[in-house]
Enzyme design. Structure first.
Site, PDB file in Angstrom:
ATOM      1  N   GLU A  43       0.869  -1.185   0.000  1.00  0.00           N
ATOM      2  CA  GLU A  43       0.000   0.000   0.000  1.00  0.00           C
ATOM      3  C   GLU A  43       0.899   1.225   0.000  1.00  0.00           C
ATOM      4  OE1 GLU A  43      -3.697   2.312   2.212  1.00  0.00           O
ATOM      5  OE2 GLU A  43      -2.553   0.854   3.378  1.00  0.00           O
ATOM      6  N   GLU A  68       4.931   4.801   3.552  1.00  0.00           N
ATOM      7  CA  GLU A  68       4.432   6.111   3.985  1.00  0.00           C
ATOM      8  C   GLU A  68       5.588   7.100   3.952  1.00  0.00           C
ATOM      9  OE1 GLU A  68       1.539   7.762   4.735  1.00  0.00           O
ATOM     10  OE2 GLU A  68       2.931   9.388   5.112  1.00  0.00           O
ATOM     11  N   ASP A  95       9.418   8.129  -0.193  1.00  0.00           N
ATOM     12  CA  ASP A  95       8.548   8.702  -1.215  1.00  0.00           C
ATOM     13  C   ASP A  95       8.357   7.645  -2.301  1.00  0.00           C
ATOM     14  OD1 ASP A  95       7.536  10.110  -3.514  1.00  0.00           O
ATOM     15  OD2 ASP A  95       8.084  11.948  -2.460  1.00  0.00           O
ATOM     16  N   ASP A 117      -3.251  11.761  -1.829  1.00  0.00           N
ATOM     17  CA  ASP A 117      -3.279  13.229  -1.846  1.00  0.00           C
ATOM     18  C   ASP A 117      -3.686  13.692  -3.251  1.00  0.00           C
ATOM     19  OD1 ASP A 117      -2.429  13.162   0.754  1.00  0.00           O
ATOM     20  OD2 ASP A 117      -0.323  13.566   0.303  1.00  0.00           O
ATOM     21  N   THR A 192     -10.485   2.058   5.149  1.00  0.00           N
ATOM     22  CA  THR A 192      -9.302   2.808   5.570  1.00  0.00           C
ATOM     23  C   THR A 192      -9.777   3.873   6.576  1.00  0.00           C
ATOM     24  OG1 THR A 192      -9.328   4.704   4.061  1.00  0.00           O
ATOM     25  CG2 THR A 192      -8.569   2.606   3.157  1.00  0.00           C
ATOM     26  N   TYR A 194      -9.480   7.122   6.282  1.00  0.00           N
ATOM     27  CA  TYR A 194     -10.159   8.186   5.540  1.00  0.00           C
ATOM     28  C   TYR A 194     -11.514   7.719   5.021  1.00  0.00           C
ATOM     29  CZ  TYR A 194      -6.595  11.820   5.524  1.00  0.00           C
ATOM     30  OH  TYR A 194      -5.748  12.820   5.895  1.00  0.00           O
ATOM     31  N   GLU A 195     -11.599   6.473   4.604  1.00  0.00           N
ATOM     32  CA  GLU A 195     -12.873   5.938   4.095  1.00  0.00           C
ATOM     33  C   GLU A 195     -13.941   5.990   5.185  1.00  0.00           C
ATOM     34  OE1 GLU A 195     -12.364   2.072   2.454  1.00  0.00           O
ATOM     35  OE2 GLU A 195     -14.479   1.789   1.991  1.00  0.00           O
TER      36      GLU A 195
HETATM   37  N1  SAM Z   1      -4.385   5.641   2.916  1.00  0.00           N
HETATM   38  C1  SAM Z   1      -4.774   6.244   4.191  1.00  0.00           C
HETATM   39  C2  SAM Z   1      -6.284   6.236   4.322  1.00  0.00           C
HETATM   40  O1  SAM Z   1      -6.972   5.985   3.321  1.00  0.00           O
HETATM   41  O2  SAM Z   1      -6.767   6.435   5.453  1.00  0.00           O
HETATM   42  C3  SAM Z   1      -4.191   7.668   4.315  1.00  0.00           C
HETATM   43  C4  SAM Z   1      -4.688   8.668   3.303  1.00  0.00           C
HETATM   44  S1  SAM Z   1      -3.825  10.233   3.413  1.00  0.00           S
HETATM   45  C5  SAM Z   1      -4.891  11.360   2.640  1.00  0.00           C
HETATM   46  C6  SAM Z   1      -2.557  10.042   2.166  1.00  0.00           C
HETATM   47  C7  SAM Z   1      -1.259   9.494   2.748  1.00  0.00           C
HETATM   48  O3  SAM Z   1      -0.362   9.232   1.672  1.00  0.00           O
HETATM   49  C8  SAM Z   1      -0.548  10.452   3.681  1.00  0.00           C
HETATM   50  O4  SAM Z   1      -0.222   9.793   4.884  1.00  0.00           O
HETATM   51  C9  SAM Z   1       0.691  10.888   2.894  1.00  0.00           C
HETATM   52  O5  SAM Z   1       1.775  11.196   3.724  1.00  0.00           O
HETATM   53  C10 SAM Z   1       0.941   9.679   2.032  1.00  0.00           C
HETATM   54  N2  SAM Z   1       1.644   9.974   0.776  1.00  0.00           N
HETATM   55  C11 SAM Z   1       1.322  10.946  -0.103  1.00  0.00           C
HETATM   56  N3  SAM Z   1       2.179  10.954  -1.144  1.00  0.00           N
HETATM   57  C12 SAM Z   1       3.063   9.960  -0.908  1.00  0.00           C
HETATM   58  C13 SAM Z   1       4.201   9.495  -1.608  1.00  0.00           C
HETATM   59  N4  SAM Z   1       4.596  10.063  -2.758  1.00  0.00           N
HETATM   60  N5  SAM Z   1       4.887   8.448  -1.105  1.00  0.00           N
HETATM   61  C14 SAM Z   1       4.501   7.893   0.070  1.00  0.00           C
HETATM   62  N6  SAM Z   1       3.438   8.306   0.798  1.00  0.00           N
HETATM   63  C15 SAM Z   1       2.726   9.330   0.320  1.00  0.00           C
END
Ligand code: SAM
Length: 212
Positions: A43, A68, A95, A117, A192, A194-195
């Site tokens: 994920e 993450e 990243d 994001d 999740t 957020y879901e």
């Molecule tokens: N997936 C989780 C959920 O659905 O509850 C978290 C959603 S949150 C809006 C998006 C997550 O993706 C954040 O924790 C952010 O730090 C991570 N994220 C965004 N861009 C990323 C990247 N390029 N590589 C790794 N993680 C990333």
């Protein structure tokens, strides 16, 4: 998701045995990390890890890697693992742009993207995890018959993601604009963080499953 700075989160992560600290050194060797031949699912942007940890609990014969970007967020997943240790999941702080340096061709069986994001400005479209640029990266490490599953409540991001699929040479296997009312696609659904939050507010959840 960016939590407030948690003092010492980087140091805490550096000491954690649930985190793979030099993930590029494991490229092509993930079976050795887990000590078995089970399929590997990842994920990207797992946030606090609820979704992927639940999958790991339900599927002991599958290996999972949660990725993450931010230490302060990853810290929360580590704390959950400390409370309930699971043998078939590890975490990476990185990243996702570097994914091809961490996973070898054909090494990944499935990729989950949840509530990524949105990067609303057009000039940032390449940073969206569902962009053609990211699909090209996933193309390198995902098995030939592997799939990507993506969920979001963000219509703009979902429409963009759907447009990117054929542009990148992939195709859509399944799609819904209201997951929670779609009996077939809801089977085995794991929520999740957020879901749970956004569906409780009445937002429909969009989902696609794509392959090549
Ligand atoms: N997936 C989780 C959920 O659905 O509850 C978290 C959603 S949150 C809006 C998006 C997550 O993706 C954040 O924790 C952010 O730090 C991570 N994220 C965004 N861009 C990323 C990247 N390029 N590589 C790794 N993680 C990333």
């Amino acid at each position: 998701m960016r939590l407030r700075n948690v003092t010492g989160s980087r140091e805490y992560i550096a000491d954690s045995r649930f985190v793979i600290h030099e993930p590029k050194e494991q490229k092509g060797r993930w079976k050795e990390v887990f000590g078995n031949e089970n399929p590997l699912r990842i994920e990207i942007g797992m946030g606090k890890g609820r979704f992927i940890m639940q999958l790991a609990k339900e599927n002991p014969d599958v290996n999972y890697v949660g990725i993450e970007k931010y230490s302060t967020v990853l810290l929360r997943a580590i704390q959950k693992m400390e409370a309930e240790e699971l043998p078939n999941i590890v975490f990476i702080r990185m990243d996702a742009e570097e994914i091809c340096e961490v996973f070898a061709p054909e090494e990944v069986d499935r990729i989950y993207l949840n509530f990524s994001d949105p990067w609303p400005k057009d000039r940032h479209a390449k940073r969206r995890l569902e962009s053609r640029e990211f699909l090209a990266r996933y193309n390198e490490c995902l098995k030939k018959d592997g799939v990507i599953e993506f969920k979001t409540d963000n219509k703009m991001l979902f429409d963009f993601a759907l447009e990117e699929v054929p542009e990148a040479g992939w195709h859509i296997d399944a799609v819904t604009y209201d997951l929670h009312k779609d009996e077939a696609m809801m089977q085995g659904n794991v929520m999740t963080e957020y879901e749970e939050k956004f569906s409780a507010m009445g937002n429909p959840i969009y989902k696609y499953i794509i392959s090549r």
